[in-house]
Design an enzyme around this catalytic site. Structure first.
Site, PDB file in Angstrom:
ATOM      1  N   LYS A  46      13.307  -1.990  -8.055  1.00 48.76           N
ATOM      2  CA  LYS A  46      13.635  -1.190  -6.861  1.00 48.76           C
ATOM      3  C   LYS A  46      14.081  -2.103  -5.717  1.00 48.76           C
ATOM      4  O   LYS A  46      14.995  -1.801  -4.971  1.00 48.76           O
ATOM      5  CB  LYS A  46      12.388  -0.381  -6.483  1.00 48.76           C
ATOM      6  CG  LYS A  46      12.323   0.150  -5.084  1.00 48.76           C
ATOM      7  CD  LYS A  46      13.217   1.349  -4.931  1.00 48.76           C
ATOM      8  CE  LYS A  46      12.997   2.107  -3.644  1.00 48.76           C
ATOM      9  NZ  LYS A  46      12.974   1.304  -2.442  1.00 48.76           N
ATOM     10  N   GLY A 105       9.054  -4.993  -8.607  1.00 53.52           N
ATOM     11  CA  GLY A 105       9.903  -3.890  -9.027  1.00 53.52           C
ATOM     12  C   GLY A 105      11.389  -4.183  -8.887  1.00 53.52           C
ATOM     13  O   GLY A 105      11.810  -4.829  -7.914  1.00 53.52           O
ATOM     14  N   GLN A 110       7.589  -9.601   7.757  1.00 55.50           N
ATOM     15  CA  GLN A 110       8.805  -9.245   7.017  1.00 55.50           C
ATOM     16  C   GLN A 110       9.508  -8.023   7.615  1.00 55.50           C
ATOM     17  O   GLN A 110      10.521  -7.581   7.103  1.00 55.50           O
ATOM     18  CB  GLN A 110       8.500  -9.023   5.537  1.00 55.50           C
ATOM     19  CG  GLN A 110       7.740  -7.756   5.221  1.00 55.50           C
ATOM     20  CD  GLN A 110       7.342  -7.712   3.761  1.00 55.50           C
ATOM     21  OE1 GLN A 110       6.464  -8.444   3.319  1.00 55.50           O
ATOM     22  NE2 GLN A 110       7.992  -6.859   2.983  1.00 55.50           N
ATOM     23  N   GLY A 158       0.807  -1.218   0.000  1.00 58.22           N
ATOM     24  CA  GLY A 158       0.000   0.000   0.000  1.00 58.22           C
ATOM     25  C   GLY A 158       0.840   1.267   0.000  1.00 58.22           C
ATOM     26  O   GLY A 158       2.022   1.225  -0.338  1.00 58.22           O
ATOM     27  N   HIS A 175       4.320   1.722  -8.026  1.00 54.50           N
ATOM     28  CA  HIS A 175       3.371   0.604  -7.937  1.00 54.50           C
ATOM     29  C   HIS A 175       2.436   0.595  -9.157  1.00 54.50           C
ATOM     30  O   HIS A 175       2.154  -0.452  -9.737  1.00 54.50           O
ATOM     31  CB  HIS A 175       2.494   0.743  -6.688  1.00 54.50           C
ATOM     32  CG  HIS A 175       3.234   0.690  -5.387  1.00 54.50           C
ATOM     33  ND1 HIS A 175       3.379   1.781  -4.567  1.00 54.50           N
ATOM     34  CD2 HIS A 175       3.865  -0.330  -4.754  1.00 54.50           C
ATOM     35  CE1 HIS A 175       4.044   1.439  -3.476  1.00 54.50           C
ATOM     36  NE2 HIS A 175       4.359   0.163  -3.566  1.00 54.50           N
ATOM     37  N   SER A 231       7.366   4.255  -0.717  1.00 56.04           N
ATOM     38  CA  SER A 231       6.379   4.639   0.303  1.00 56.04           C
ATOM     39  C   SER A 231       7.099   5.269   1.488  1.00 56.04           C
ATOM     40  O   SER A 231       6.540   6.126   2.185  1.00 56.04           O
ATOM     41  CB  SER A 231       5.607   3.403   0.763  1.00 56.04           C
ATOM     42  OG  SER A 231       5.093   2.724  -0.365  1.00 56.04           O
ATOM     43  N   ARG A 232       8.334   4.858   1.740  1.00 58.08           N
ATOM     44  CA  ARG A 232       9.083   5.388   2.891  1.00 58.08           C
ATOM     45  C   ARG A 232       9.504   6.845   2.694  1.00 58.08           C
ATOM     46  O   ARG A 232       9.800   7.525   3.672  1.00 58.08           O
ATOM     47  CB  ARG A 232      10.305   4.521   3.190  1.00 58.08           C
ATOM     48  CG  ARG A 232       9.930   3.173   3.790  1.00 58.08           C
ATOM     49  CD  ARG A 232      11.145   2.408   4.289  1.00 58.08           C
ATOM     50  NE  ARG A 232      10.760   1.222   5.039  1.00 58.08           N
ATOM     51  CZ  ARG A 232      10.467   0.053   4.504  1.00 58.08           C
ATOM     52  NH1 ARG A 232      10.504  -0.091   3.192  1.00 58.08           N
ATOM     53  NH2 ARG A 232      10.121  -0.976   5.253  1.00 58.08           N
TER      54      ARG A 232
HETATM   55  P1  AMP Z   1       6.050  -2.366  -1.569  1.00 53.53           P
HETATM   56  O1  AMP Z   1       4.661  -1.844  -1.449  1.00 53.53           O
HETATM   57  O2  AMP Z   1       7.095  -1.396  -1.181  1.00 53.53           O
HETATM   58  O3  AMP Z   1       6.203  -3.732  -0.923  1.00 53.53           O
HETATM   59  O4  AMP Z   1       6.291  -2.617  -3.114  1.00 53.53           O
HETATM   60  C1  AMP Z   1       5.426  -3.414  -3.877  1.00 53.53           C
HETATM   61  C2  AMP Z   1       6.062  -3.657  -5.224  1.00 53.53           C
HETATM   62  O5  AMP Z   1       6.269  -2.407  -5.883  1.00 53.53           O
HETATM   63  C3  AMP Z   1       7.436  -4.330  -5.116  1.00 53.53           C
HETATM   64  O6  AMP Z   1       7.562  -5.308  -6.135  1.00 53.53           O
HETATM   65  C4  AMP Z   1       8.387  -3.179  -5.316  1.00 53.53           C
HETATM   66  O7  AMP Z   1       9.631  -3.562  -5.853  1.00 53.53           O
HETATM   67  C5  AMP Z   1       7.609  -2.326  -6.319  1.00 53.53           C
HETATM   68  N1  AMP Z   1       8.081  -0.941  -6.273  1.00 53.53           N
HETATM   69  C6  AMP Z   1       8.225  -0.144  -5.181  1.00 53.53           C
HETATM   70  N2  AMP Z   1       8.745   1.054  -5.534  1.00 53.53           N
HETATM   71  C7  AMP Z   1       8.933   1.009  -6.874  1.00 53.53           C
HETATM   72  C8  AMP Z   1       9.451   1.932  -7.846  1.00 53.53           C
HETATM   73  N3  AMP Z   1       9.892   3.140  -7.493  1.00 53.53           N
HETATM   74  N4  AMP Z   1       9.515   1.543  -9.133  1.00 53.53           N
HETATM   75  C9  AMP Z   1       9.076   0.304  -9.508  1.00 53.53           C
HETATM   76  N5  AMP Z   1       8.575  -0.609  -8.651  1.00 53.53           N
HETATM   77  C10 AMP Z   1       8.506  -0.268  -7.352  1.00 53.53           C
END
Ligand code: AMP
Length: 283
Positions: free
Chosen positions: A150, A148, A60, A30, A36, A189-190
């Site tokens: 990322k 991602g 996690q 989220g 995302h 998100s951070r």
């Molecule tokens: P998270 O909500 O941070 O767990 O991320 C969910 C998914 O979004 C993960 O597969 C991340 O690698 C991807 N993601 C987060 N930030 C980015 C970004 N800046 N560019 C591309 N994918 C991202």
């Protein structure tokens, strides 16, 4: 967009849909941003029935403070997903995903990829990632999974999990390039937790990733890693977990740069009490 909170409801909806269309799945925690949404668009582009999950997975987080401070913006997440015409949102409660509590003991054998870098600094993190991704995959049963770059190491861990545990139900993993702000900062998100000064200073990460990339041919690995750490510390970062130049396939440290070997630069560092990660593939 259809929204589900209960596993059984989502499963029965998908069991009908999957007869007509392949399923693409985007797991998230989220606080959605364009990074995302880019994953969602990639899935939609492939004509897949696109399911996004929003679930902040407690198992996690190796740092309870980080978990407690993780942003929760479900109503704007819903608006954003609807605006890109996402098909399905799954946003379960913690109890729905972990009916027996978070102490459930499951161990995933992933080889060495989860032992280095993030694995060293965030013990248990990748096992928690595998635990939730495995639960979600068993619920959604997607044909395609979108993650991602990322979170480079995370995508390698999940690829390894798919190879080791999903041979009989193949899921194709697509690793989508990192979406950045116009200044280069990787969307995260951070970032929401950073002051405006820290957000400005945080650009030093991307700046050093590109600096290392540009100097791989004329400086030693040691000097590049040390130089980048020094620069980050001079620019508001308070702690560096790692600046690493590694083999992109094994994440083993590189001692001498070889153009023929696919290489990745990875950084994890703290600014304003927030831990940021980023990476750059160099060849
Ligand atoms: P998270 O909500 O941070 O767990 O991320 C969910 C998914 O979004 C993960 O597969 C991340 O690698 C991807 N993601 C987060 N930030 C980015 C970004 N800046 N560019 C591309 N994918 C991202």
């Amino acid at each position: 967009m259809v929204i589900f909170k209960k596993i059984t409801d989502l499963k029965s909806y998908l069991s009908d849909k999957r007869r007509h269309q392949k399923i693409g799945f985007v797991p998230t925690m989220g606080a959605l941003h364009q990074g995302h949404l880019h994953l969602v668009k990639e899935s939609m582009k492939n004509n897949l029935l696109t399911v996004v999950s929003v679930f902040v997975n407690p198992t996690q987080f190796n740092d309870i403070e980080d978990f407690n401070k993780y942003p929760n913006t479900l109503s704007t997440d819903i608006e954003q997903l609807a605006s890109v015409k996402c098909d399905v949102l799954f946003c379960p409660s913690a109890n729905e995903m972990y009916p027996d509590g978070f102490g459930e003991k499951v161990t995933f054998n992933i080889g060495n990829i989860d032992k280095v870098l993030e694995g060293t600094f965030r013990p248990g993190h990748f096992n928690g990632v595998c635990q939730i991704v495995d639960k979600l995959l068993k619920i959604v049963e997607p044909d395609h999974l979108f993650m991602g770059q990322k979170d480079y190491q995370q995508s390698m861990v999940v690829q390894s999990m798919l190879e080791n545990y999903y041979k009989d139900h193949p899921v194709k993993l697509h690793v989508v390039p990192t979406v950045r702000s116009s200044s280069g900062l990787a969307l995260s998100s951070r970032n929401e937790r950073l002051s405006s000064t820290a957000r400005q200073n945080a650009l030093a990460i991307y700046n050093r990733l590109t600096w290392i990339k540009d100097n791989l041919d004329n400086m030693s690995i040691q000097d590049l890693e040390n130089g980048a750490e020094e620069h980050l510390l001079k620019n508001g970062f308070t702690k560096i977990d790692y600046v690493a130049i590694a083999d992109a396939k094994s994440l083993e440290p590189v001692s001498i740069y070889n153009k023929e070997v696919k290489t990745v630069i990875l950084i994890a560092a703290f600014i304003d009490g927030v831990r940021l990660i980023d990476n750059l593939l160099v060849n």
